[in-house]
Design a protein around this motif. Structure first.
Motif, PDB file in Angstrom:
ATOM      1  N   GLY B 251       0.767  -1.178   0.047  1.00  0.00           N
ATOM      2  CA  GLY B 251      -0.036  -0.135   0.002  1.00  0.00           C
ATOM      3  C   GLY B 251       0.787   1.424   0.013  1.00  0.00           C
ATOM      4  N   VAL B 252       2.099   1.267   0.390  1.00  0.00           N
ATOM      5  CA  VAL B 252       2.962   2.490   0.389  1.00  0.00           C
ATOM      6  C   VAL B 252       3.768   2.229  -0.986  1.00  0.00           C
ATOM      7  CG1 VAL B 252       5.106   3.658   1.397  1.00  0.00           C
ATOM      8  CG2 VAL B 252       2.919   2.555   2.847  1.00  0.00           C
ATOM      9  N   ASP B 253       3.688   3.238  -1.734  1.00  0.00           N
ATOM     10  CA  ASP B 253       4.254   3.239  -3.063  1.00  0.00           C
ATOM     11  C   ASP B 253       5.620   3.815  -3.149  1.00  0.00           C
ATOM     12  OD1 ASP B 253       2.044   2.284  -4.265  1.00  0.00           O
ATOM     13  OD2 ASP B 253       0.892   4.013  -4.755  1.00  0.00           O
ATOM     14  N   CYS B 255       8.529   6.530  -0.317  1.00  0.00           N
ATOM     15  CA  CYS B 255       8.592   7.077   1.119  1.00  0.00           C
ATOM     16  C   CYS B 255       9.740   8.206   0.789  1.00  0.00           C
ATOM     17  CB  CYS B 255       9.045   5.743   1.868  1.00  0.00           C
ATOM     18  SG  CYS B 255       9.542   6.418   3.399  1.00  0.00           S
ATOM     19  N   GLN B 266       3.545   7.845  -0.283  1.00  0.00           N
ATOM     20  CA  GLN B 266       2.726   8.109  -1.298  1.00  0.00           C
ATOM     21  C   GLN B 266       2.016   6.744  -1.284  1.00  0.00           C
ATOM     22  OE1 GLN B 266       4.388   8.676  -5.159  1.00  0.00           O
ATOM     23  NE2 GLN B 266       2.881  10.215  -5.837  1.00  0.00           N
ATOM     24  N   VAL B 267       0.471   6.992  -1.480  1.00  0.00           N
ATOM     25  CA  VAL B 267      -0.422   5.750  -1.215  1.00  0.00           C
ATOM     26  C   VAL B 267      -1.540   5.936  -2.125  1.00  0.00           C
ATOM     27  CG1 VAL B 267       0.349   5.505   1.226  1.00  0.00           C
ATOM     28  CG2 VAL B 267      -1.672   6.704   0.630  1.00  0.00           C
ATOM     29  N   LYS B 268      -2.097   4.791  -2.079  1.00  0.00           N
ATOM     30  CA  LYS B 268      -3.268   4.981  -3.074  1.00  0.00           C
ATOM     31  C   LYS B 268      -4.492   5.501  -2.572  1.00  0.00           C
ATOM     32  CE  LYS B 268      -1.965   1.991  -6.870  1.00  0.00           C
ATOM     33  NZ  LYS B 268      -0.784   1.389  -6.162  1.00  0.00           N
ATOM     34  N   ALA B 273      -4.748   3.225   4.003  1.00  0.00           N
ATOM     35  CA  ALA B 273      -3.053   3.112   4.378  1.00  0.00           C
ATOM     36  C   ALA B 273      -2.788   3.359   5.795  1.00  0.00           C
ATOM     37  CB  ALA B 273      -2.507   3.791   3.246  1.00  0.00           C
ATOM     38  N   TYR B 293      -2.696  13.741   6.147  1.00  0.00           N
ATOM     39  CA  TYR B 293      -2.650  13.107   4.789  1.00  0.00           C
ATOM     40  C   TYR B 293      -3.329  14.370   4.053  1.00  0.00           C
ATOM     41  CZ  TYR B 293      -7.482  11.740   4.152  1.00  0.00           C
ATOM     42  OH  TYR B 293      -8.751  11.981   4.018  1.00  0.00           O
TER      43      TYR B 293
END
Lengths: 264, 330
Positions: B251-253, B255, B266-268, B273, B293
């Motif tokens: 889930g974490v794209d 960091c 960066q997350v979806k 997340a 966020y």
């Protein structure tokens, strides 16, 4: 029917606005009183006596002045009415009218009629004081005087609207109004008989439709026409015709000018 | 698909200045369509052309199926408009303003009286109908203008910066009216705004306009996806330069450590997340003092496309949800 509708509603608006503006109504009445008191009575007392009656073809000065003031007050009020077009530009109401499906030429016609009725009321107030001040005015001539007043009001309101259509600021319009109304009022024969003036001045006076309106109102309310005495061809019929034609022409010009008005 | 507005390659030039530089778009029937852009982008010029007040230099525009240049009267019959600047008659009452409008649009009699009552009640001004507009507040004027624009039940409603200069509460009210109008009467709405939140809250589709050109067009979601995904900021109690290596979870794209012991992730979808991230950090016994966020806003889209911010915007358009998390003590 639809055509009358657009004319009616704009006339309705102009009259409603006038009635609503109490200070404007009060201003008109006060102005009229002051003018009649200080100018009218002032000269009436100065020109008292038999020798002056010859000048005014048997009328005393008040009887000479009052019917003409009826006409000039309508003239000034009508012409000034054009300023509301500029206010509407500034306050945005004009856009509301321009974007409506009602034809622009008819909305402006309605507006001119509404303003004409307002300035006719103006003239009537003036005339009411006139009847109170002198007994020499003939009430039987009132309907004709009102008719003349209305025709000229439509003409001069249209003239005001046509000029206002091309302008942005009320100040600029006021400047033009000032430079046009003053000479026209002075030359109209309202305050002094035109037959005594130099020829060039008479010619200038004959160019202005206000001169005919003044002469006609005076004729119907007192029975004396000064223009007719000097120019035999200027009968009341000819004068009336000239006035109607000028007013109609001014109306058409106003409609054309307003069609071209944009919001840019 | 039925379109209420079709614009093709529209250009408006004032002397040497090109205010609108060849724009094309379609507005669907029953849609709320927004023009978002900074002041001077050509929004008002476009609305004035579509409402027949200005003639385009070139290009074509059909409103309600009629050409704005050759059939202006048919266009005028089918549209209602709220201008950016006031356009009411101050010296008349609210009721009289609507009455004159109705008569100019061919309504009269009982039918007109009923429409006025309905419109005034719709914007909650019925109780103030006999008050002079001069004595109305700014918000009341705007509402009256909306009532006036809807009086003749137009197919398409144009709104030029409908909430400019209004306080936040009144703005929310105006939005409600616009939505209700769109829902209950099926009115197609074309609005311009320079407020991100307004475009996002109201519009089905948004065209971003800058310097007389449309630079992006789509739903708010579509536009935002041009910029990317949500960003979660986690502030640690103790700065840890190696934190990113410990945060490689699903889930974490991406960091990135930003200053002061804060990590940007960066997350979806931030809402899903965040719990996972916090649980993970908790297991590693890393204390967290603050979590926030940020979703990409339309402003980010504008910056992404032009490198500038939409100028003189008011209000907070960056949606920041702040969540304070107190790490469990051991």
């Amino acid at each position: 029917m639809k055509m009358l509708e657009s004319i009616y509603i704009m006339a309705y608006r102009q009259i409603k606005r006038f009635v609503r503006a109490k200070s404007r109504v009060a201003g008109v009445i006060i102005n009229n009183i002051l003018w009649l008191l200080f100018f009218g009575l002032g000269w009436a007392y100065t020109l008292r006596g038999q020798q002056f009656q010859v000048l005014f073809k048997g009328l005393d000065y008040l009887a000479f002045l009052l019917p003409a003031t009826f006409a000039t007050s309508i003239f000034q009020a009508s012409f000034m009415g054009g300023i509301s077009v500029i206010w509407d530009k500034q306050f945005g109401f004009l856009k509301e009218v321009l974007v409506a499906p009602a034809p622009r030429s008819l909305t402006i016609l309605g507006r001119a009629l509404g303003d004409s009725i307002v300035s006719l009321l103006n003239g009537l107030i003036m005339l009411a004081f006139g009847f109170a001040l002198t007994s020499k005015l003939n009430p039987a001539g009132l309907p004709m005087a009102l008719a003349i007043g209305f025709v000229m009001a439509v003409g001069f309101t249209s003239m005001g609207i046509a000029i206002a259509s091309t302008m942005r600021s009320p100040e600029g319009f006021q400047l033009i109004v000032g430079t046009i109304t003053m000479p026209m009022t002075l030359l109209s024969g309202a305050m002094f008989p035109l037959n005594m003036t130099p020829e060039w001045m008479q010619i200038l006076a004959l160019v202005s439709p206000l001169t005919y309106a003044v002469d006609l109102c005076r004729y119907f309310l007192t029975g004396v026409s000064f223009l007719n005495m000097v120019y035999p061809w200027l009968t009341q019929e000819v004068e009336a015709l000239l006035l109607v034609v000028t007013s109609l022409a001014l109306m058409v010009i106003a409609m054309r000018m307003f069609e071209k008005t944009t919001i840019e | 698909m039925e379109f209420d507005i079709v614009v093709e390659n529209l250009v408006k030039r004032y002397g040497s200045v090109e205010a609108v530089r060849g724009i094309s778009f379609q507005v669907r029937k029953g849609e709320i369509f927004g023009f978002l852009g900074p002041n001077g982008a050509g929004k008002t010029t476009t609305i004035h052309i579509l409402s027949t007040l200005l003639k385009p230099t070139s290009g074509k525009a059909l409103v309600a199926g009629y050409d704005v240049v050759s059939e202006p009267n048919m266009v005028r019959r089918n549209i209602g408009i709220v201008f950016q600047d006031p356009s009411l008659d101050d010296n008349l009452t609210g009721y009289e303003n609507l009455y004159i409008h109705g008569r100019l649009y061919g309504l009269n009699g009982q039918g007109l009286r009923e429409r006025i009552e309905e419109a005034l009640k719709f914007v909650e001004l019925w109780d103030f109908r006999d008050r002079l507009v001069r004595n109305y507040s700014g918000g009341m004027r705007r509402r009256l203008e909306i009532a006036r624009a809807m009086l003749h039940t137009p197919r398409i409603l144009f709104l030029d910066e409908p909430t400019i200069g209004l306080d936040p509460q009144t703005r929310v009210h105006i939005w409600d009216y616009i939505r209700k109008l769109n829902r209950e009467y099926g009115t197609t709405v074309f609005l311009t705004t320079h407020y991100m939140d307004e475009a996002e809250m109201l519009c089905n589709r948004i065209a971003i306009i800058d310097h007389g050109k449309i630079i992006a067009l789509g739903t708010a979601e579509e536009l935002k996806s041009m910029v990317g995904s949500d960003i979660v900021y986690v502030k640690l109690a103790k700065p840890d330069p190696d934190i990113c290596s410990k945060l490689s979870i699903a889930g974490v794209d991406s960091c990135k450590v930003v200053e002061g012991g804060t990590v940007a992730l960066q997350v979806k979808k931030a809402s899903e997340a965040i719990p996972a991230i916090l649980l993970h950090l908790d297991r590693l016994e890393i204390r967290v003092t603050e979590v926030s966020y940020r979703r990409p806003s339309l402003n980010d889209v504008f910056i992404h496309l032009t490198g500038r911010e939409i100028r003189d915007s008011e209000g907070s358009f960056i949606e920041v949800a702040r969540m304070r998390h107190r790490a469990r003590m051991r």
